[in-house]
Design a protein around this motif. Structure first.
Motif, PDB file in Angstrom:
ATOM      1  N   PHE A 281       0.828  -1.204   0.000  1.00 24.63           N
ATOM      2  CA  PHE A 281       0.000   0.000   0.000  1.00 24.63           C
ATOM      3  C   PHE A 281       0.867   1.261   0.000  1.00 24.63           C
ATOM      4  CE2 PHE A 281      -2.108   3.080   3.016  1.00 24.63           C
ATOM      5  CZ  PHE A 281      -2.954   3.626   2.078  1.00 24.63           C
ATOM      6  N   GLN A 282       1.887   1.264   0.840  1.00 23.95           N
ATOM      7  CA  GLN A 282       2.735   2.457   0.952  1.00 23.95           C
ATOM      8  C   GLN A 282       3.498   2.730  -0.337  1.00 23.95           C
ATOM      9  OE1 GLN A 282       4.673   0.932   4.357  1.00 23.95           O
ATOM     10  NE2 GLN A 282       3.329   1.950   5.817  1.00 23.95           N
ATOM     11  N   ALA A 283       4.030   1.659  -0.957  1.00 28.78           N
ATOM     12  CA  ALA A 283       4.812   1.854  -2.184  1.00 28.78           C
ATOM     13  C   ALA A 283       3.942   2.433  -3.298  1.00 28.78           C
ATOM     14  CB  ALA A 283       5.442   0.536  -2.623  1.00 28.78           C
ATOM     15  N   ILE A 284       2.726   1.910  -3.438  1.00 24.43           N
ATOM     16  CA  ILE A 284       1.837   2.414  -4.499  1.00 24.43           C
ATOM     17  C   ILE A 284       1.502   3.888  -4.256  1.00 24.43           C
ATOM     18  CG2 ILE A 284      -0.480   2.198  -5.497  1.00 24.43           C
ATOM     19  CD1 ILE A 284      -0.211  -0.855  -5.032  1.00 24.43           C
ATOM     20  N   LEU A 285       1.192   4.212  -3.008  1.00 21.34           N
ATOM     21  CA  LEU A 285       0.870   5.604  -2.665  1.00 21.34           C
ATOM     22  C   LEU A 285       2.044   6.542  -2.974  1.00 21.34           C
ATOM     23  CD1 LEU A 285      -1.198   7.500  -1.370  1.00 21.34           C
ATOM     24  CD2 LEU A 285      -0.215   6.961   0.853  1.00 21.34           C
ATOM     25  N   MET A 286       3.257   6.094  -2.587  1.00 21.97           N
ATOM     26  CA  MET A 286       4.434   6.935  -2.816  1.00 21.97           C
ATOM     27  C   MET A 286       4.698   7.168  -4.292  1.00 21.97           C
ATOM     28  SD  MET A 286       7.202   5.520  -0.259  1.00 21.97           S
ATOM     29  CE  MET A 286       6.837   3.861  -0.592  1.00 21.97           C
ATOM     30  N   LEU A 287       4.551   6.094  -5.077  1.00 24.22           N
ATOM     31  CA  LEU A 287       4.807   6.208  -6.509  1.00 24.22           C
ATOM     32  C   LEU A 287       3.883   7.238  -7.132  1.00 24.22           C
ATOM     33  CD1 LEU A 287       5.294   2.511  -7.647  1.00 24.22           C
ATOM     34  CD2 LEU A 287       6.984   4.327  -7.438  1.00 24.22           C
ATOM     35  N   ILE A 288       2.605   7.134  -6.775  1.00 28.41           N
ATOM     36  CA  ILE A 288       1.631   8.070  -7.337  1.00 28.41           C
ATOM     37  C   ILE A 288       1.981   9.502  -6.938  1.00 28.41           C
ATOM     38  CG2 ILE A 288      -0.796   8.774  -7.255  1.00 28.41           C
ATOM     39  CD1 ILE A 288      -1.482   5.781  -6.832  1.00 28.41           C
ATOM     40  N   VAL A 289       2.268   9.682  -5.667  1.00 28.35           N
ATOM     41  CA  VAL A 289       2.572  11.025  -5.177  1.00 28.35           C
ATOM     42  C   VAL A 289       3.848  11.582  -5.827  1.00 28.35           C
ATOM     43  CG1 VAL A 289       3.277  12.326  -3.145  1.00 28.35           C
ATOM     44  CG2 VAL A 289       1.340  10.769  -3.012  1.00 28.35           C
ATOM     45  N   ALA A 290       4.871  10.712  -5.950  1.00 29.97           N
ATOM     46  CA  ALA A 290       6.125  11.188  -6.535  1.00 29.97           C
ATOM     47  C   ALA A 290       5.903  11.689  -7.960  1.00 29.97           C
ATOM     48  CB  ALA A 290       7.160  10.060  -6.522  1.00 29.97           C
ATOM     49  N   TRP A 291       5.127  10.956  -8.747  1.00 34.64           N
ATOM     50  CA  TRP A 291       4.908  11.364 -10.137  1.00 34.64           C
ATOM     51  C   TRP A 291       4.048  12.617 -10.222  1.00 34.64           C
ATOM     52  CZ3 TRP A 291       7.137   9.870 -14.642  1.00 34.64           C
ATOM     53  CH2 TRP A 291       8.040   8.813 -14.532  1.00 34.64           C
ATOM     54  N   ILE A 292       2.997  12.674  -9.416  1.00 35.89           N
ATOM     55  CA  ILE A 292       2.158  13.877  -9.441  1.00 35.89           C
ATOM     56  C   ILE A 292       2.998  15.108  -9.100  1.00 35.89           C
ATOM     57  CG2 ILE A 292       0.257  15.095  -8.304  1.00 35.89           C
ATOM     58  CD1 ILE A 292      -1.124  12.434  -7.920  1.00 35.89           C
ATOM     59  N   LEU A 293       3.775  14.991  -8.029  1.00 35.68           N
ATOM     60  CA  LEU A 293       4.566  16.141  -7.592  1.00 35.68           C
ATOM     61  C   LEU A 293       5.628  16.518  -8.621  1.00 35.68           C
ATOM     62  CD1 LEU A 293       5.337  15.666  -3.817  1.00 35.68           C
ATOM     63  CD2 LEU A 293       3.749  17.241  -4.903  1.00 35.68           C
TER      64      LEU A 293
ATOM     65  N   TYR B 147      -2.663  18.511  -1.602  1.00 36.45           N
ATOM     66  CA  TYR B 147      -1.760  18.813  -0.493  1.00 36.45           C
ATOM     67  C   TYR B 147      -1.833  17.729   0.576  1.00 36.45           C
ATOM     68  CZ  TYR B 147       0.272  21.510   3.373  1.00 36.45           C
ATOM     69  OH  TYR B 147       1.033  21.942   4.418  1.00 36.45           O
ATOM     70  N   GLY B 148      -3.046  17.277   0.846  1.00 35.42           N
ATOM     71  CA  GLY B 148      -3.233  16.228   1.841  1.00 35.42           C
ATOM     72  C   GLY B 148      -2.633  14.906   1.395  1.00 35.42           C
ATOM     73  N   ILE B 149      -2.873  14.547   0.120  1.00 32.55           N
ATOM     74  CA  ILE B 149      -2.362  13.274  -0.390  1.00 32.55           C
ATOM     75  C   ILE B 149      -0.839  13.255  -0.339  1.00 32.55           C
ATOM     76  CG2 ILE B 149      -2.227  11.782  -2.416  1.00 32.55           C
ATOM     77  CD1 ILE B 149      -4.967  12.852  -3.233  1.00 32.55           C
ATOM     78  N   VAL B 150      -0.233  14.393  -0.655  1.00 29.51           N
ATOM     79  CA  VAL B 150       1.225  14.478  -0.628  1.00 29.51           C
ATOM     80  C   VAL B 150       1.773  14.202   0.771  1.00 29.51           C
ATOM     81  CG1 VAL B 150       3.142  16.097  -0.789  1.00 29.51           C
ATOM     82  CG2 VAL B 150       1.414  16.014  -2.587  1.00 29.51           C
ATOM     83  N   GLY B 151       1.102  14.759   1.762  1.00 27.14           N
ATOM     84  CA  GLY B 151       1.537  14.512   3.139  1.00 27.14           C
ATOM     85  C   GLY B 151       1.497  13.027   3.452  1.00 27.14           C
TER      86      GLY B 151
END
Lengths: 72, 489
Positions: free
Chosen positions: B189-201, B326-330
């Motif tokens: 779960f954490q890896a998928i969330l991070m990947l998405i956030v990294a690309w969006i940012l 902003y929340g998702i990034v956190g």
């Protein structure tokens, strides 16, 4: 025969690993040590690293395919 | 709602989900089996292995440190891509071998394997102590990351200490109860969330601050032509240091006990298929660097205490209008720190129970050993938390010396697997001298020869010692047959 091919794949794999490593460190890396030209908007040095990552990925696909020692 | 409340909400939601996944991962499994707690009964599937190994590299370092390196050191940050893509390659050769040996002899730690191969209890204890000393500062950095993210993104409404405590507390509970399975499934779960956030940012900051990638890099080159090269006048890193960093990481990556022991958690085939997808994970890290580059010329030099603060600075100054994003990034940043923390606390607890307690008190029953491990999760968490909160920067820097010691395990592991003549004495002396040399060049000497990574100098001396001592010392017949069982596997 089986043992020989098993060893050969390992030797090939080690050579492949060292080859990719050598592309990403000096002295070979000095070939790529330029910021320009920009390719797809990215510096040449960065594209070089990405290029070898992709080559590594393709190489690994080949190894997994020819590796007889992969069944459990 | 204002930005910090959205961030708090998103982070809380994330924590609840991670907690639930971590706790439920262990349900239906034996609570009283060490094999289950330590290596998931050796039965992890491919999917979970990918994210387990992938999630571990997305630590607080890659999420906070990665942009920091790109921002402050330019092309030197490409090191992160290079080591991620190369780090797991040796596992293709040693992983399957270690997995088979482990299944036969029921190993769960690196100490189990090396202690058996070299017939030395002393060696096991050294490995246990080195692992713990390396894990604690590593975990301390993650805890600092978690506290910092909480504190900054909520604009100081949640204190640093409290934020760190909550995030760490959740990790400790699900690791202590669900063992490696808790760490593994929450990592998915954490890896998928991070990947998405990294690309969006990555895309968002490049587009909004510079218009396009080409624009961004052109500006950087115009300003400082050597910033995006290595070893030149204006570069931030020498060619020798850059190259030796990569070599040390490649040798040392799989030697981290929490990664090495994952060889026991699955099968030879799945190990090879995990190595296969790792280069893809390296490419996923690319936007992390873009984030750092996008801050150049945008974030004033004197605005940051440390380069690692560049991502939080960008988020709090250029993203607060975006509401939910902003929340998702956190949540994503928190996930990065947590996905390493769980693997580290778990690894440390297993090392402590098996490599230290079990060796000193061999009569421990399985049940007792397992409880020591579960309690050690809490103990390691508590110690690291105290260091993160009360420790001085100097203390943490000193402890990080153990970090460079990990690569010194490599000569023992490789000679144990591939060289029948390798002698116990050689491996032990090599390991200890290697560690001392590394620490000397890291902290005591003003600089290292040719500006090489201190760990590389240690490992070269280490290899030389293993080689010469083994050549001088004759192995008797019995030792030779014993070694063959490992080398010929």
């Amino acid at each position: 025969m089986n043992l020989i091919s098993k060893i050969n794949i390992k030797v090939l794999y080690v050579i492949f690993t060292l080859f990719i490593l050598s592309m990403l460190i000096f002295p070979v890396f000095s070939l790529a040590n330029y910021a320009e030209p920009l390719i797809f908007g990215m510096p040449f040095i960065m594209v070089w690293v990405l290029f070898w990552i992709i080559v590594e990925f393709l190489g690994l696909i080949v190894f997994v395919k020819i590796d007889k020692d992969i069944e459990d | 709602m204002i930005a910090w409340q959205i961030a708090l909400l998103a982070m809380s939601l994330y924590l609840i989900i991670a907690f639930a996944i971590g706790l439920s991962a262990g349900r239906g499994r034996s609570f009283f089996s060490i094999s289950e707690y330590a290596v998931g009964d050796r039965g992890f599937g491919l999917f979970v292995m990918w994210f387990l190994m992938g999630g571990t590299i997305f630590s607080a370092f890659s999420f906070l440190g990665g942009p920091g390196w790109a921002y402050s050191k330019g092309a030197a940050s490409l090191y992160i891509l290079a080591y991620c893509t190369l780090g797991l390659l040796p596992w293709y050769i040693i992983g399957p071998k270690v997995a088979r040996l482990g299944k036969k002899a029921d190993y769960i730690t690196m100490g189990d394997f090396l202690g058996d191969r070299f017939k030395s209890k002393f060696l096991i204890i050294i490995i246990g102590v080195v692992s713990l000393l390396a894990f604690i500062p590593y975990l301390t950095l993650q805890i600092k990351g978690m506290g910092y993210i909480f504190n900054v993104l909520t604009f100081d409404n949640i204190s640093y200490n409290f934020g760190a405590l909550i995030a760490l507390g959740i990790v400790v509970i699900y690791v202590a109860t669900s063992g490696v399975r808790g760490a593994a499934w929450s990592d998915v779960f954490q890896a998928i969330l991070m990947l998405i956030v990294a690309w969006i940012l990555g895309i968002y900051f490049v587009e909004s601050l510079h218009g396009s990638l080409g624009n961004m890099f052109s500006k950087i080159i115009e300003n400082d032509p050597d910033f995006l090269t290595i070893g030149n006048e204006g570069s931030k890193i020498s060619a020798a240091r850059y190259s030796s960093n990569i070599v040390v990481s490649m040798l040392g990556f799989v030697m981290w006990p929490h990664l090495f022991t994952k060889s026991y958690a699955t099968t030879a085939r799945r190990i090879k298929l995990t190595v296969l997808v790792y280069p893809i994970f390296a490419i996923f890290l690319l936007p992390v660097l873009f984030i750092g580059f996008s801050a150049i010329g945008v974030v004033p030099d004197d605005a940051l205490g440390r380069p690692g603060e560049v991502l939080p600075y960008l988020i709090t100054h250029h993203l607060t209008e975006s509401g939910i994003l902003y929340g998702i990034v956190g949540a994503g940043a928190l996930a990065a720190a947590m996905s390493s923390s769980d693997a580290i606390t778990h690894g440390a607890s297993v090392s402590f129970g098996r490599d230290i307690c079990k060796v000193i008190f061999p009569s421990l029953k399985e049940n007792q050993e397992l409880w020591i491990m579960r309690l050690a999760v809490i103990g390691v968490g508590a110690i690291s938390y105290c260091i993160a909160i009360y420790g001085s920067d100097g203390l943490i820097a000193l402890l990080l010396g153990a970090y460079g010691a990990i690569v010194q395990l490599a000569p023992g592991v490789y000679s144990g697997l591939f060289w029948k003549k390798a002698s116990t004495l050689g491996v032990i002396i090599g390991l200890m001298v290697g560690i001392i040399v590394t620490i000397y060049f890291q902290y005591i000497a003003a600089s290292s020869p040719y500006d090489l990574h201190p760990g590389l100098i240690g490992v070269i001396i280490n290899i030389a010692i293993v080689f010469f001592v083994s050549m001088i010392q004759q192995q008797n017949e019995e030792n030779y047959i014993h070694a063959s069982k490992f080398v010929d596997e």
